[in-house]
Design a protein around this motif. Structure first.
Motif, mmCIF file in Angstrom:
data_model
loop_
_atom_site.group_PDB
_atom_site.id
_atom_site.type_symbol
_atom_site.label_atom_id
_atom_site.label_comp_id
_atom_site.label_asym_id
_atom_site.label_seq_id
_atom_site.Cartn_x
_atom_site.Cartn_y
_atom_site.Cartn_z
ATOM 1 N N LEU A 19 0.828 -1.206 0.000
ATOM 2 C CA LEU A 19 0.000 0.000 0.000
ATOM 3 C C LEU A 19 0.868 1.263 0.000
ATOM 4 O O LEU A 19 0.600 2.214 -0.739
ATOM 5 N N VAL A 20 1.905 1.271 0.816
ATOM 6 C CA VAL A 20 2.818 2.425 0.860
ATOM 7 C C VAL A 20 3.512 2.587 -0.499
ATOM 8 O O VAL A 20 3.661 3.704 -1.001
ATOM 9 N N ALA A 21 3.905 1.471 -1.124
ATOM 10 C CA ALA A 21 4.583 1.524 -2.429
ATOM 11 C C ALA A 21 3.697 2.137 -3.509
ATOM 12 O O ALA A 21 4.206 2.787 -4.433
ATOM 13 N N VAL A 22 2.367 1.964 -3.400
ATOM 14 C CA VAL A 22 1.478 2.539 -4.413
ATOM 15 C C VAL A 22 1.021 3.945 -4.039
ATOM 16 O O VAL A 22 0.220 4.544 -4.746
ATOM 17 N N GLY A 23 1.521 4.456 -2.906
ATOM 18 C CA GLY A 23 1.259 5.850 -2.573
ATOM 19 C C GLY A 23 0.268 6.106 -1.455
ATOM 20 O O GLY A 23 -0.115 7.253 -1.218
ATOM 21 N N LYS A 77 -8.198 4.635 -5.737
ATOM 22 C CA LYS A 77 -8.629 4.437 -7.121
ATOM 23 C C LYS A 77 -7.518 3.778 -7.926
ATOM 24 O O LYS A 77 -6.356 4.161 -7.814
ATOM 25 N N TYR A 78 -7.908 2.806 -8.729
ATOM 26 C CA TYR A 78 -6.958 2.081 -9.571
ATOM 27 C C TYR A 78 -7.716 1.508 -10.754
ATOM 28 O O TYR A 78 -8.947 1.602 -10.820
ATOM 29 N N SER A 79 -6.994 0.925 -11.700
ATOM 30 C CA SER A 79 -7.658 0.237 -12.804
ATOM 31 C C SER A 79 -7.007 -1.122 -13.000
ATOM 32 O O SER A 79 -5.822 -1.325 -12.699
ATOM 33 N N LEU A 80 -7.813 -2.038 -13.494
ATOM 34 C CA LEU A 80 -7.366 -3.400 -13.773
ATOM 35 C C LEU A 80 -7.609 -3.721 -15.236
ATOM 36 O O LEU A 80 -8.623 -3.316 -15.801
ATOM 37 N N THR A 94 -3.040 -0.669 -12.373
ATOM 38 C CA THR A 94 -2.436 0.659 -12.487
ATOM 39 C C THR A 94 -3.085 1.570 -11.458
ATOM 40 O O THR A 94 -4.314 1.629 -11.348
ATOM 41 N N GLN A 95 -2.234 2.237 -10.702
ATOM 42 C CA GLN A 95 -2.703 3.239 -9.752
ATOM 43 C C GLN A 95 -1.855 4.478 -9.965
ATOM 44 O O GLN A 95 -0.661 4.485 -9.672
ATOM 45 N N GLY A 96 -2.492 5.521 -10.520
ATOM 46 C CA GLY A 96 -1.733 6.733 -10.860
ATOM 47 C C GLY A 96 -0.676 6.390 -11.891
ATOM 48 O O GLY A 96 -0.958 5.762 -12.903
ATOM 49 N N SER A 97 0.569 6.762 -11.612
ATOM 50 C CA SER A 97 1.665 6.498 -12.546
ATOM 51 C C SER A 97 2.343 5.158 -12.282
ATOM 52 O O SER A 97 3.309 4.814 -12.962
ATOM 53 N N VAL A 117 3.682 -4.290 -7.432
ATOM 54 C CA VAL A 117 3.813 -2.928 -7.974
ATOM 55 C C VAL A 117 5.102 -2.339 -7.414
ATOM 56 O O VAL A 117 5.383 -2.489 -6.217
ATOM 57 N N GLU A 118 5.881 -1.677 -8.255
ATOM 58 C CA GLU A 118 7.121 -1.033 -7.827
ATOM 59 C C GLU A 118 8.066 -2.031 -7.143
ATOM 60 O O GLU A 118 8.776 -1.678 -6.204
#
Length: 129
Positions: A19-23, A77-80, A94-97, A117-118
């Motif tokens: 969660l922290v990695a995605v912002g 918010k994210y997209s799959l 994808t979440q943001g960039s 992610v990341e």
């Protein structure tokens, strides 16, 4: 095995770090990591609808196979973009960039969602009710 049914989160592995990695701010990530949401999942030929229930809050999102599908859970918010597999589905998140991979594997006992992610991987294990 069908993903249709009711499930409850049984355990997380590295979800707070993911969660922290995605912002997500650390204090919110901590709260999200200890939540034990219930999911009600329905499936049609081309879609999965997931209703997430956490305490008094409810969120509903529909994922369309082969199409980018926006989602929002508790303001995150994210997209799959996923496709069906023999035992679940897999694709990209994808979440943001930031983007990565998601794999959901369904069994008689429930399902496991693994997301990277990341370079940070989280695993969430849901038990079938």
């Amino acid at each position: 095995m069908s993903v249709t049914g009711s499930f409850v989160l049984e355990s997380n592995e590295n979800y707070d770090a993911w969660l922290v990695a995605v912002g997500i701010p650390a204090e919110i990530a901590d709260k999200m990591s200890v939540a034990k949401p219930k999911l009600e999942v329905t499936k049609t030929a081309n879609d999965i609808t997931v209703k997430t229930i956490s305490g008094a809050k409810e969120f509903s999102n529909t994922i369309s196979f082969g199409k980018e599908s926006p989602a929002d859970v508790a303001g995150v918010k994210y997209s799959l973009l996923v496709n069906q597999t023999d035992n679940g589905y897999s694709g990209t998140i994808t979440q943001g960039s930031k983007s990565g991979n998601v794999v959901v594997v369904v069994s008689d006992a429930g399902f496991t969602q693994t997301t990277t992610v990341e370079g940070v991987t989280a695993k969430r294990i849901y038990k079938r009710l």
